[in-house]
Design a protein around this motif. Structure first.
Motif, short mmCIF file in Angstrom:
data_model
loop_
_atom_site.label_atom_id
_atom_site.label_comp_id
_atom_site.label_asym_id
_atom_site.label_seq_id
_atom_site.Cartn_x
_atom_site.Cartn_y
_atom_site.Cartn_z
N GLY A 1 4.16 -40.92 -2.63
CA GLY A 1 3.32 -41.97 -2.27
C GLY A 1 3.43 -43.41 -2.53
O GLY A 1 2.99 -44.26 -1.90
N GLU A 2 4.24 -43.79 -3.63
CA GLU A 2 4.82 -44.96 -3.68
C GLU A 2 5.40 -45.80 -2.71
O GLU A 2 5.11 -46.81 -2.21
CB GLU A 2 5.80 -45.12 -4.91
CG GLU A 2 5.21 -45.05 -6.29
CD GLU A 2 6.02 -44.61 -7.29
OE1 GLU A 2 7.24 -44.90 -7.34
OE2 GLU A 2 5.19 -44.40 -8.43
N ARG A 3 6.21 -44.84 -1.95
CA ARG A 3 7.08 -45.40 -0.76
C ARG A 3 6.11 -45.27 0.67
O ARG A 3 6.42 -46.15 1.58
CB ARG A 3 8.32 -44.66 -0.42
CG ARG A 3 9.13 -44.80 -1.75
CD ARG A 3 9.80 -45.94 -1.71
NE ARG A 3 10.87 -46.12 -0.43
CZ ARG A 3 12.25 -45.75 -0.42
NH1 ARG A 3 12.72 -45.16 -1.47
NH2 ARG A 3 12.92 -45.73 0.59
N LEU A 4 5.37 -44.23 0.77
CA LEU A 4 4.44 -44.18 1.99
C LEU A 4 3.16 -43.76 1.71
O LEU A 4 2.76 -42.71 1.96
CB LEU A 4 5.10 -42.68 2.86
CG LEU A 4 6.33 -42.86 3.89
CD1 LEU A 4 6.80 -41.36 4.55
CD2 LEU A 4 6.28 -43.70 4.94
N PRO A 5 2.45 -44.77 1.05
CA PRO A 5 1.01 -44.46 0.95
C PRO A 5 0.13 -43.98 2.04
O PRO A 5 0.44 -44.59 3.15
CB PRO A 5 0.65 -45.84 0.27
CG PRO A 5 1.48 -46.86 0.44
CD PRO A 5 3.01 -46.26 1.10
N GLY A 6 -0.70 -43.15 1.89
CA GLY A 6 -1.59 -42.76 2.80
C GLY A 6 -0.80 -41.28 3.73
O GLY A 6 -1.40 -41.02 4.62
N ALA A 7 0.45 -41.08 3.15
CA ALA A 7 1.05 -39.94 3.81
C ALA A 7 0.33 -38.58 3.66
O ALA A 7 -0.33 -38.55 2.84
CB ALA A 7 2.35 -39.74 3.22
N ASP A 8 0.57 -37.59 4.46
CA ASP A 8 0.21 -36.40 4.55
C ASP A 8 1.20 -35.30 3.72
O ASP A 8 2.38 -35.59 4.18
CB ASP A 8 -0.18 -35.78 5.90
CG ASP A 8 -1.43 -36.25 6.32
OD1 ASP A 8 -2.05 -36.85 5.80
OD2 ASP A 8 -1.49 -35.96 7.72
N VAL A 9 0.95 -34.50 2.99
CA VAL A 9 1.72 -33.72 2.34
C VAL A 9 1.26 -32.43 2.25
O VAL A 9 0.07 -32.18 2.44
CB VAL A 9 2.25 -33.99 0.84
CG1 VAL A 9 3.05 -35.43 0.91
CG2 VAL A 9 1.05 -33.83 -0.18
N THR A 10 2.27 -31.31 2.08
CA THR A 10 1.90 -29.91 1.81
C THR A 10 2.32 -29.60 0.35
O THR A 10 3.36 -30.17 -0.02
CB THR A 10 2.32 -29.03 2.79
OG1 THR A 10 3.80 -29.14 3.19
CG2 THR A 10 1.60 -28.88 4.01
N LEU A 11 1.81 -28.54 -0.20
CA LEU A 11 2.36 -28.18 -1.52
C LEU A 11 3.15 -27.09 -1.69
O LEU A 11 2.31 -26.13 -0.90
CB LEU A 11 1.34 -28.28 -2.51
CG LEU A 11 0.36 -29.58 -2.67
CD1 LEU A 11 -0.57 -29.47 -3.96
CD2 LEU A 11 1.17 -30.86 -3.05
N ARG A 12 3.98 -26.85 -2.09
CA ARG A 12 4.68 -25.76 -2.37
C ARG A 12 4.38 -24.90 -3.76
O ARG A 12 4.57 -25.56 -4.88
CB ARG A 12 6.27 -25.69 -2.24
CG ARG A 12 6.99 -24.18 -2.74
CD ARG A 12 8.20 -24.23 -2.55
NE ARG A 12 8.95 -22.99 -2.88
CZ ARG A 12 9.96 -22.64 -2.93
NH1 ARG A 12 11.02 -23.38 -2.69
NH2 ARG A 12 10.44 -21.45 -3.35
N ILE A 13 3.62 -23.98 -3.72
CA ILE A 13 3.06 -23.57 -4.95
C ILE A 13 3.69 -22.13 -5.28
O ILE A 13 4.26 -21.30 -4.76
CB ILE A 13 1.59 -22.96 -4.86
CG1 ILE A 13 0.81 -24.13 -3.94
CG2 ILE A 13 0.85 -22.59 -6.15
CD1 ILE A 13 0.58 -25.38 -4.89
N ASN A 14 4.04 -22.22 -6.74
CA ASN A 14 4.70 -21.33 -7.59
C ASN A 14 3.45 -20.33 -8.13
O ASN A 14 2.63 -20.91 -8.89
CB ASN A 14 5.55 -21.66 -8.75
CG ASN A 14 6.05 -20.57 -9.52
OD1 ASN A 14 5.43 -19.41 -9.67
ND2 ASN A 14 7.09 -20.74 -10.10
N PRO A 15 3.02 -19.24 -7.63
CA PRO A 15 1.86 -18.51 -7.94
C PRO A 15 2.01 -17.74 -9.19
O PRO A 15 0.99 -17.22 -9.87
CB PRO A 15 1.45 -17.57 -6.97
CG PRO A 15 2.82 -17.35 -6.22
CD PRO A 15 3.92 -18.45 -6.44
N GLY A 16 3.16 -18.07 -9.87
CA GLY A 16 3.03 -17.42 -11.41
C GLY A 16 4.07 -15.96 -11.39
O GLY A 16 4.19 -15.54 -12.32
N PHE A 17 4.26 -15.60 -10.06
CA PHE A 17 5.15 -14.34 -10.09
C PHE A 17 5.94 -14.60 -8.70
O PHE A 17 5.90 -15.18 -7.83
CB PHE A 17 4.11 -13.20 -9.86
CG PHE A 17 3.38 -13.39 -9.16
CD1 PHE A 17 2.01 -13.80 -9.05
CD2 PHE A 17 3.68 -12.78 -7.47
CE1 PHE A 17 0.96 -14.00 -7.92
CE2 PHE A 17 2.73 -13.00 -6.76
CZ PHE A 17 1.54 -13.45 -6.80
#
Ligand code: LLP
Length: 424
Positions: A133-149
């Motif tokens: 965000g600091e380098r590319l404000p306004g970017a789109d991202v996806t999140l890799r989630i660790n679901p807990g298992f």
């Protein structure tokens, strides 16, 4: 999609994709990685129900393989600066999410390249959202989630649960959205990869977790990714997953998310092993056959410097034998043999179990000069090779339409010492 039954593995093989093993070995030398493109194409076709097939190139990243993937509309995942550069070198566009960077950190070089090309990032740690965000404000991202298992063929390939460094912990979504807001970053997708060599048992839990997190993030989500992890059988006691069921579970999840949000949601899959493992064969030459106590050792010119999976995970690859003159060996008597390599290390054994215990395999009797083929070596094979013991890395050959094509030259001694310096 077809559901595949476990193949039978023969211990005698004289051809790969219709070409003589002995001829390939003579022409290119050993150890030699050979890939049968047809098998990659079949595996791509198996997954055609998914909207997007994203190849996890860490499994086999030769740019010729990436080029062929690209020509089959398979896009690509990159986990490092080097993998981004490979994708670009193979002709992938930096635009249109053809390359997605998935990792738990940015190193400086990767972040610079991502900023330069405005590449899409799948963030595995909350810090990545702020740093991007600091380098590319306004970017789109996806999140890799660790679901807990999580689940994997080995503890080392389990990428979920609190023992895993991978992904954003499932209870920290709020923090991630706050960080995203600070920089005008939008979370446009979610990704879950809980392990390599996973099974269907855990899938419904993963799908439920995906749905829960999607509801928490909200309507900005337009993509969900099932990650990779599809297994391939390495022995007759292992199976493929039921691909129809696998797809149905994910498709139903996607449909529920899409209905809740009132807009279409793209469903991605991100396999490495499934696409490339079975296409790859490591041909080695038998250099010694010796008795050590009760064990018969067959020593090859390939070792864990060429194929590290057995020493790292106790992985068992199908093994076959071809006579020195290129003939099949079906008629030879079989023996219990321990198959090892040339390295100055006791762990250099291909027929070991997890923990390093030496095992034998029933194989046709081998003679010096025969070829031994380590099969299903197309994923996490060459890419995990090293120069340990100052061994040069093998050549790679691609067979397409009945023709063998060199796609990587064998390393030379000059390659080995290229960056070394003797100071004055
Ligand atoms: N996506 C992500 C985020 C991953 O971390 C991985 C694998 C994949 C996809 C592809 O997983 P696959 O479909 O190939 O199972 N060296 C180990 C495997 C390590 C896998 C690491 N991440 C082995 O030889 O079994």
């Amino acid at each position: 999609m077809a559901t595949l039954s476990t193949p039978t593995f023969s211990t005698s093989r004289h051809q790969i994709a219709g070409l003589s093993v002995a001829e390939l070995a003579k022409q290119y030398g050993t150890p030699l990685y050979v890939y049968d493109l047809r098998l990659i194409e079949q595996r791509i076709a198996d997954l055609s129900a998914f909207d997007v097939i994203r190849y996890a190139q860490k499994a086999c990243g030769n740019i010729a393989i990436l080029d062929r993937m690209r020509k089959h509309n398979v896009v690509v995942d990159a986990v490092s600066c080097g993998e981004i550069q490979r994708a670009l070198a193979a002709g992938y566009s930096p635009q249109g999410h053809e390359i997605v960077y998935t990792a738990d950190i940015f190193d400086a070089a990767a972040l610079d390249l991502i900023v330069q090309h405005k590449l899409h990032v799948n963030c595995g740690s909350p810090d990545m959202i702020s740093q991007l965000g600091e380098r590319l404000p306004g970017a789109d991202v996806t999140l890799r989630i660790n679901p807990g298992f999580g689940h994997g063929h080995s503890q080392k390939t389990n990428t979920g649960g609190q023992q895993s460094k991978h992904g954003i912990w499932h209870t920290q979504i709020d923090d991630c959205l706050r960080r995203a807001d600070q920089h005008g970053v939008t979370v446009t997708g979610l990704h879950m990869h809980i392990g390599s060599g996973t099974d269907l048992e855990h899938l419904s839990e993963v799908c439920e977790a995906m749905e829960r997190v999607a509801m928490e993030v909200g309507r900005t989500v337009t993509t969900i990714s099932a990650g990779g992890g599809l297994p391939v059988p390495y022995s007759e006691s292992e199976t493929y997953v039921d691909l129809d069921k696998y797809f149905q579970l994910w498709d139903a999840t996607r449909n529920r998310v899409s209905e809740s949000f009132g807009h279409p949601v793209t469903l991605e899959i991100e396999p490495g092993r499934y696409l490339s493992a079975e296409s790859g064969f490591l041909i080695a030459e038998v250099r010694s056959v010796k008795k050590v106590g009760d064990n018969l050792f067959v020593l090859l010119d390939a070792g864990f410097n060429d194929l590290a999976r057995p020493v790292m995970y106790g992985a068992q690859h199908p093994i076959s034998v071809c006579a020195a003159d290129g003939a099949a060996v079906d008629d030879r008597e079989t023996v219990e043999a321990v198959i090892g390599g040339p390295l100055c290390e006791s762990g250099d054994i291909f027929t070991q179990r997890e923990g390093g215990f030496v095992h034998s395999r029933e194989l046709p009797m081998c003679r010096v000069g025969d070829y031994v083929i380590l099969e299903n070596a197309g994923a996490y094979g060459f890419v995990m090779a090293s120069n340990y013991n100052s061994k040069t890395r093998a050549a790679e050959v691609l067979i397409e339409q009945g023709q063998a094509k060199l796609i990587r030259k064998r390393e030379t001694f000059d390659d080995l010492i290229r960056n070394e310096i003797i100071p004055e």
